[in-house]
Design an enzyme around this catalytic site. Structure first.
Site, PDB file in Angstrom:
ATOM      1  CG  HIS A  68      -1.931   1.137   1.021  1.00 16.66           C
ATOM      2  ND1 HIS A  68      -3.342   1.138   1.793  1.00 16.66           N
ATOM      3  CD2 HIS A  68      -2.100   2.238   0.699  1.00 16.66           C
ATOM      4  CE1 HIS A  68      -3.759   1.867   1.596  1.00 16.66           C
ATOM      5  NE2 HIS A  68      -3.344   2.840   0.757  1.00 16.66           N
ATOM      6  CG  HIS A  70      -1.034   6.564  -2.019  1.00 13.14           C
ATOM      7  ND1 HIS A  70      -1.961   6.593  -2.578  1.00 13.14           N
ATOM      8  CD2 HIS A  70      -1.043   6.235  -0.711  1.00 13.14           C
ATOM      9  CE1 HIS A  70      -2.891   5.968  -1.949  1.00 13.14           C
ATOM     10  NE2 HIS A  70      -2.267   5.728  -0.738  1.00 13.14           N
ATOM     11  CG  LEU A  71       5.126   4.445  -6.130  1.00 15.47           C
ATOM     12  CD1 LEU A  71       5.450   3.416  -6.604  1.00 15.47           C
ATOM     13  CD2 LEU A  71       6.018   4.823  -4.719  1.00 15.47           C
ATOM     14  CG  ASP A 317      -2.176   4.931   3.306  1.00 18.24           C
ATOM     15  OD1 ASP A 317      -2.099   5.335   2.145  1.00 18.24           O
ATOM     16  OD2 ASP A 317      -2.964   5.546   4.188  1.00 18.24           O
ATOM     17  CG  HIS A 321       0.696  15.505   0.798  1.00 23.56           C
ATOM     18  ND1 HIS A 321      -0.069  15.248  -0.333  1.00 23.56           N
ATOM     19  CD2 HIS A 321       0.111  14.327   1.597  1.00 23.56           C
ATOM     20  CE1 HIS A 321      -1.157  14.484  -0.413  1.00 23.56           C
ATOM     21  NE2 HIS A 321      -1.075  13.701   0.889  1.00 23.56           N
TER      22      HIS A 321
HETATM   23 ZN   LIG Z   1      -6.755   4.727   2.064  1.00 21.81          ZN
END
Ligand SMILES: [Zn+2]
Length: 444
Positions: A68, A70-71, A317, A321
């Protein structure tokens, strides 16, 4: 740093060999030849193996897997790129990551999915597997072309970032996934209940005057989904579980033979809603994520869930940012924190050092279990398999410094934390792709 030269055959000797997929845990040896595991065993290594590298005191285990992350490509390259994300991953000990589809555009179509896969393959650090959106544009209305995406190599489907709120759409998604034998990987949140809260609904949110996210937003979607899972027998893996009731629902479902699994993030094991308040008395945006940091009781329940095997995976996760975005103030700042470079040490801090879990069980949650749940290659040191290996120094004490991250972003709540345990070498298909300065290799 990656090794410029490495031998095609070598033996890691004297390390604690942990391969949960084979219930192996003891001091031994690991023989790599031509990119594959050529032999493994406890005790004394066989004679005649070339290039013996003595590594007493280290743990040698299957390459860590994070299902899980985010790239951010495409569309979020100012936060992270595939290149910087993969560099962060291997520095954290990961040989495989699964990237989530909430990009711009979303990973909901074969063309964009194949493009991500190709560029990740060209970077050639860790393996990147794609989790595609379940609905077009992650809008929760129309199903994506799951057959085509499965043929392209997608390992699971998720509208992560948002729940699939419509019952009929959710049922259609699960029926189709059952047919193509891929798991649903849901972000469980009914927005009408979470009220798009910026932090956990409790005493702290009340004190700060911030909109609270009621845990029932997560709990009721898990409950709704489990009824459909029972009927459709679709494999169902709840993303980033955070509530005590959610954990208990998965526990009972598993007991009843329902094909449900779940995962937890290190921050949900180490921090609670009270920690959101910074030293200056205001809430810190680096403690803002979805689902939010919950109550102390929820944290305790998540830890117990890992210890009793209800929660089978540790995931980050990882959600980069920029500093500018996070400096917009707590209410406006986007949700999410980075995690790839802190996951192992933070998981050890939550689970191992307090005495709840042993290394073998933690490594199982970061290798064999995620591999099994998503049907991934790896997660094992079986002879003949590609040699994906992580070397861990369990005794290494270090200070987390966000400024040192390989990730393009620095949004972590753990900056300055003193931790113990570190990945010191990450090996993909026999090739060292990350070496800590403390972990010299031998050259040809
Ligand atoms: Zn989520």
């Amino acid at each position: 740093m990656p090794a410029q030269h490495y031998p095609r055959e070598y033996c890691i000797d004297g390390a604690r060999i942990i391969d949960p997929s084979a219930d192996l845990d003891g001091v031994g040896w690991l023989h790599v030849r031509d990119g594959r595991v050529a032999g493994i065993g406890l005790g004394r290594r066989p004679d005649g193996i070339q290039n013996v590298i003595a590594k007493p005191g280290l743990i040698a285990c299957p390459g860590l897997i994070d299902i899980h992350v985010h790239l951010r490509e495409p569309g979020g390259e100012h936060k992270e790129t595939l290149q910087t994300g993969c560099e962060a991953a291997v520095a954290g000990g990961f040989t495989t990551v699964c990237c989530m589809p909430n990009t711009t555009p979303a990973l909901d179509h074969v063309v964009v999915v194949k493009d991500v896969m190709k560029r990740a393959a060209d970077i050639d650090l860790c393996r990147v597997k794609v989790i595609a959106a379940a609905t077009v544009g992650r809008q929760g209305r129309e199903l994506v072309d799951m057959d085509a995406l499965k043929d392209a190599g997608v390992v699971a489907f998720s509208d992560d970032g948002d729940g699939i709120e419509d019952d009929d759409v959710c049922r259609d998604v699960m029926e189709k996934l059952r047919e193509i034998d891929r798991p649903l990987f849901p972000h469980c949140e009914f927005k009408i209940l979470s009220k798009s809260g910026v932090m956990h609904a409790g005493l702290t949110s009340t004190r700060l005057g911030l909109q609270g996210y009621d845990p029932r937003g997560e709990e009721l979607m898990i409950q709704r989904d489990l009824r459909i899972v029972v009927e459709t027998e679709t494999r169902y893996h709840v993303a980033h579980i955070s509530t005590a009731i959610g954990v208990d629902m998965i526990r009972r479902a598993k007991r009843n033979g329902v094909p449900a699994t779940t995962e937890v993030c290190p921050h949900h094991l180490l921090l609670c809603d009270e920690d959101v308040i910074g030293a200056d008395g205001t809430p810190d945006p680096n403690f803002k994520m979805s689902p939010p940091l919950r109550s102390r009781d929820d944290v305790k329940a998540c830890i117990e869930g890992v210890i009793d095997g209800t929660i089978e995976c540790i995931v980050t996760d990882h959600a980069p940012h920029t500093a500018e975005e996070k400096q917009a103030g707590f209410v406006k700042a986007p949700m999410g924190i980075v995690g790839l470079e802190t996951s192992l040490a933070c998981a050890a801090k939550a689970l191992i050092w307090p005495g709840g879990l042993g290394w073998s069980d933690l490594i199982r949650c970061m290798t064999a279990n995620p591999a099994r749940i998503l049907g991934l290659e790896g997660g094992t040191l079986a002879v003949g398999q590609p040699a994906g290996i992580t070397l861990i120094d369990p005794d290494r004490e270090w200070t987390i410094r966000a400024e040192d991250f390989r990730s393009k972003s620095r949004n972590t709540p753990f900056d300055g934390w003193r931790v113990k345990a570190k990945a010191v070498a990450t090996i993909v298909a026999g090739r060292p792709v990350y070496l800590d300065e403390s972990c010299p290799w031998i050259t040809e």
